[in-house]
Design a protein around this motif. Structure first.
Motif, PDB file in Angstrom:
ATOM      1  N   ILE A   1      15.371   4.293  -3.017  1.00 20.73           N
ATOM      2  CA  ILE A   1      14.607   5.546  -3.036  1.00 20.73           C
ATOM      3  C   ILE A   1      13.472   5.469  -2.014  1.00 20.73           C
ATOM      4  CG2 ILE A   1      13.197   7.101  -4.429  1.00 20.73           C
ATOM      5  CD1 ILE A   1      14.680   6.016  -6.913  1.00 20.73           C
ATOM      6  N   MET A   2      12.806   4.314  -1.945  1.00 15.11           N
ATOM      7  CA  MET A   2      11.692   4.144  -1.011  1.00 15.11           C
ATOM      8  C   MET A   2      12.148   4.257   0.443  1.00 15.11           C
ATOM      9  SD  MET A   2       9.747   1.014  -3.020  1.00 15.11           S
ATOM     10  CE  MET A   2       8.519   0.684  -1.753  1.00 15.11           C
ATOM     11  N   ASN A   3      13.437   4.050   0.683  1.00 15.83           N
ATOM     12  CA  ASN A   3      13.971   4.111   2.047  1.00 15.83           C
ATOM     13  C   ASN A   3      14.809   5.358   2.294  1.00 15.83           C
ATOM     14  OD1 ASN A   3      13.419   1.451   3.695  1.00 15.83           O
ATOM     15  ND2 ASN A   3      13.813   0.786   1.585  1.00 15.83           N
ATOM     16  N   GLN A   4      14.722   6.350   1.400  1.00 17.30           N
ATOM     17  CA  GLN A   4      15.571   7.530   1.559  1.00 17.30           C
ATOM     18  C   GLN A   4      15.123   8.416   2.719  1.00 17.30           C
ATOM     19  OE1 GLN A   4      15.409   9.661  -2.135  1.00 17.30           O
ATOM     20  NE2 GLN A   4      13.318  10.405  -1.858  1.00 17.30           N
ATOM     21  N   SER A   5      13.875   8.246   3.154  1.00 19.65           N
ATOM     22  CA  SER A   5      13.377   8.953   4.336  1.00 19.65           C
ATOM     23  C   SER A   5      12.193   8.182   4.885  1.00 19.65           C
ATOM     24  CB  SER A   5      12.972  10.388   3.988  1.00 19.65           C
ATOM     25  OG  SER A   5      11.846  10.387   3.148  1.00 19.65           O
ATOM     26  N   ALA A   6      11.676   8.606   6.028  1.00 16.01           N
ATOM     27  CA  ALA A   6      10.560   7.891   6.659  1.00 16.01           C
ATOM     28  C   ALA A   6       9.325   7.910   5.776  1.00 16.01           C
ATOM     29  CB  ALA A   6      10.253   8.494   8.021  1.00 16.01           C
ATOM     30  N   VAL A   7       9.073   9.032   5.094  1.00 21.41           N
ATOM     31  CA  VAL A   7       7.926   9.147   4.195  1.00 21.41           C
ATOM     32  C   VAL A   7       8.433   9.626   2.839  1.00 21.41           C
ATOM     33  CG1 VAL A   7       5.723  10.276   3.734  1.00 21.41           C
ATOM     34  CG2 VAL A   7       6.346   9.667   6.085  1.00 21.41           C
ATOM     35  N   VAL A   8       8.113   8.870   1.802  1.00 20.14           N
ATOM     36  CA  VAL A   8       8.522   9.216   0.442  1.00 20.14           C
ATOM     37  C   VAL A   8       7.272   9.277  -0.436  1.00 20.14           C
ATOM     38  CG1 VAL A   8       9.942   8.593  -1.561  1.00 20.14           C
ATOM     39  CG2 VAL A   8      10.738   8.048   0.756  1.00 20.14           C
TER      40      VAL A   8
ATOM     41  N   ASN B   1       4.964  -2.400  -6.692  1.00 17.09           N
ATOM     42  CA  ASN B   1       3.930  -2.143  -5.690  1.00 17.09           C
ATOM     43  C   ASN B   1       2.548  -2.616  -6.127  1.00 17.09           C
ATOM     44  OD1 ASN B   1       5.810  -0.928  -3.998  1.00 17.09           O
ATOM     45  ND2 ASN B   1       5.491   1.093  -4.895  1.00 17.09           N
ATOM     46  N   ASP B   2       2.466  -3.212  -7.322  1.00 18.66           N
ATOM     47  CA  ASP B   2       1.188  -3.696  -7.858  1.00 18.66           C
ATOM     48  C   ASP B   2       0.129  -2.597  -7.798  1.00 18.66           C
ATOM     49  OD1 ASP B   2      -0.542  -5.480  -9.042  1.00 18.66           O
ATOM     50  OD2 ASP B   2      -1.209  -6.366  -7.145  1.00 18.66           O
ATOM     51  N   TRP B   3       0.516  -1.431  -8.312  1.00 26.28           N
ATOM     52  CA  TRP B   3      -0.362  -0.258  -8.274  1.00 26.28           C
ATOM     53  C   TRP B   3      -0.162   0.511  -9.579  1.00 26.28           C
ATOM     54  CZ3 TRP B   3      -3.694   0.271  -4.281  1.00 26.28           C
ATOM     55  CH2 TRP B   3      -4.428   1.450  -4.190  1.00 26.28           C
ATOM     56  N   PRO B   4      -1.224   0.732 -10.374  1.00 23.20           N
ATOM     57  CA  PRO B   4      -1.041   1.247 -11.725  1.00 23.20           C
ATOM     58  C   PRO B   4      -0.908   2.757 -11.864  1.00 23.20           C
ATOM     59  CG  PRO B   4      -3.339   0.748 -11.367  1.00 23.20           C
ATOM     60  CD  PRO B   4      -2.619   0.317 -10.114  1.00 23.20           C
ATOM     61  N   THR B   5      -1.172   3.511 -10.783  1.00 20.43           N
ATOM     62  CA  THR B   5      -1.216   4.967 -10.921  1.00 20.43           C
ATOM     63  C   THR B   5      -0.325   5.658  -9.892  1.00 20.43           C
ATOM     64  OG1 THR B   5      -3.132   5.129  -9.437  1.00 20.43           O
ATOM     65  CG2 THR B   5      -3.574   4.864 -11.801  1.00 20.43           C
ATOM     66  N   PHE B   6      -0.194   6.960 -10.083  1.00 19.20           N
ATOM     67  CA  PHE B   6       0.554   7.818  -9.163  1.00 19.20           C
ATOM     68  C   PHE B   6      -0.338   8.985  -8.761  1.00 19.20           C
ATOM     69  CE2 PHE B   6       3.714   5.560 -11.605  1.00 19.20           C
ATOM     70  CZ  PHE B   6       4.619   5.161 -10.628  1.00 19.20           C
ATOM     71  N   PRO B   7      -0.060   9.550  -7.558  1.00 15.93           N
ATOM     72  CA  PRO B   7       1.080   9.335  -6.668  1.00 15.93           C
ATOM     73  C   PRO B   7       0.990   8.036  -5.871  1.00 15.93           C
ATOM     74  CG  PRO B   7      -0.452  10.876  -5.691  1.00 15.93           C
ATOM     75  CD  PRO B   7      -0.967  10.615  -7.080  1.00 15.93           C
ATOM     76  N   GLN B   8       2.165   7.656  -5.309  1.00 22.13           N
ATOM     77  CA  GLN B   8       2.251   6.514  -4.414  1.00 22.13           C
ATOM     78  C   GLN B   8       2.925   6.962  -3.122  1.00 22.13           C
ATOM     79  OE1 GLN B   8       4.025   3.028  -6.184  1.00 22.13           O
ATOM     80  NE2 GLN B   8       2.692   3.090  -7.994  1.00 22.13           N
ATOM     81  N   PHE B   9       2.361   6.535  -1.998  1.00 19.97           N
ATOM     82  CA  PHE B   9       2.870   6.913  -0.680  1.00 19.97           C
ATOM     83  C   PHE B   9       3.670   5.754  -0.085  1.00 19.97           C
ATOM     84  CE2 PHE B   9      -0.754   9.577  -1.428  1.00 19.97           C
ATOM     85  CZ  PHE B   9      -0.511  10.777  -0.768  1.00 19.97           C
ATOM     86  N   ILE B  10       4.867   6.068   0.375  1.00 19.95           N
ATOM     87  CA  ILE B  10       5.740   5.074   1.004  1.00 19.95           C
ATOM     88  C   ILE B  10       6.032   5.513   2.433  1.00 19.95           C
ATOM     89  CG2 ILE B  10       7.898   3.783   0.791  1.00 19.95           C
ATOM     90  CD1 ILE B  10       6.052   3.565  -1.676  1.00 19.95           C
ATOM     91  N   VAL B  11       5.850   4.614   3.381  1.00 23.28           N
ATOM     92  CA  VAL B  11       6.146   4.905   4.780  1.00 23.28           C
ATOM     93  C   VAL B  11       7.085   3.841   5.318  1.00 23.28           C
ATOM     94  CG1 VAL B  11       5.226   5.220   7.103  1.00 23.28           C
ATOM     95  CG2 VAL B  11       3.929   6.058   5.124  1.00 23.28           C
ATOM     96  N   LYS B  12       8.244   4.273   5.788  1.00 20.08           N
ATOM     97  CA  LYS B  12       9.259   3.369   6.342  1.00 20.08           C
ATOM     98  C   LYS B  12       9.585   2.248   5.361  1.00 20.08           C
ATOM     99  CE  LYS B  12       7.830   4.405  11.077  1.00 20.08           C
ATOM    100  NZ  LYS B  12       7.254   3.890  12.334  1.00 20.08           N
ATOM    101  N   GLY B  13       9.707   2.630   4.096  1.00 23.31           N
ATOM    102  CA  GLY B  13      10.117   1.681   3.068  1.00 23.31           C
ATOM    103  C   GLY B  13       9.013   0.814   2.515  1.00 23.31           C
TER     104      GLY B  13
END
Length: 235
Positions: free
Chosen positions: A144-151, A199-211
């Motif tokens: 899912i994190m790699n489904q597009s450049a920015v997720v 991702n060692d991050w307790p909250t959302f949203p979370q930004f993913i760039v290039k996986g």
């Protein structure tokens, strides 16, 4: 209303975000309460006492029902609940009116200059919803994190976000004309809990760039203000 400078009643989400992002090295206590919950009566006094005893502590009181966006973003299911954080690291999660545990936690972390995050033990793991193994779940999350450049992992859909933080995240990306795909973490509890660990991050949203995980909302907002945003999100 409190007369202590380090004890703040939160009136809205922007002030909450601003106070937390001012000093990412500071120990903060986020106290979720309501007027109708009897255990909150005692905890109100405990939190105020801790703020008096530890001037370096930032104590934020969040009325759980009035500030629903903040409450939802931290997965608060009951009151009183206290979160102890440093920067973006969740150090402890204390549910119920356990004043002794809260006092011990604050004393422990304010007494140490170097604080080790304990987010993996701050709350019980979600029960398995399927026969999916941890390895299979991680592989699915990475896909899912790699489904597009920015997720963007968010609550709800871009046009109908289900929390204020997700709404702000979508608006930020659209303002910068960043093409992105999204995943509604409310639709999949396994992914929701798994991403916190991955991702060692307790909250959302979370930004993913290039996986790769780049941060939560306040981190990306800081990138925007510093001019780093364009470099990180250029795809």
């Amino acid at each position: 209303m409190s007369t202590l400078e380090n004890l703040v009643d939160i009136p809205n989400t922007p002030q909450f975000q601003e106070l937390l992002s001012k000093d990412l090295k500071r120990i903060s206590l986020i106290y979720f309460w309501t007027s109708w919950a009897e255990p909150c009566v005692q905890m109100n006094q405990v939190v105020e006492g801790l703020a008096k005893a530890y001037p370096k502590l930032l104590a934020l009181r969040v009325e759980a029902e009035e500030q629903a966006d903040i409450t939802d973003s931290f997965d608060i299911n009951s009151v009183p609940t206290c979160l102890v954080i440093q920067g973006h690291a969740l150090l402890a999660r204390i549910e119920g009116g356990d004043a002794t545990q809260l006092k011990e936690t604050i004393t422990k972390h304010l007494g140490n200059k170097s604080v080790a995050p304990q987010s993996t033990t701050s709350q019980p793991p979600a029960p398995p919803l399927s026969s999916e193994t941890e390895e299979q779940l991680e592989a699915r999350m990475r896909n899912i994190m790699n489904q597009s450049a920015v997720v963007l992992f968010m609550k709800g859909e871009p046009d109908t976000p289900r929390c204020g933080f997700s709404r702000t995240a979508v608006a930020l990306l659209r303002e910068k004309t960043v093409a992105f795909t999204h995943f509604d973490i409310l639709s999949d509890e396994s992914v929701r809990q798994g991403l916190k660990k991955l991702n060692d991050w307790p909250t959302f949203p979370q930004f993913i760039v290039k996986g790769e995980f780049v941060g939560g909302l306040d981190v990306v907002k800081e990138m925007k203000e510093s001019g780093e945003f364009e470099e990180v999100f250029s795809t």
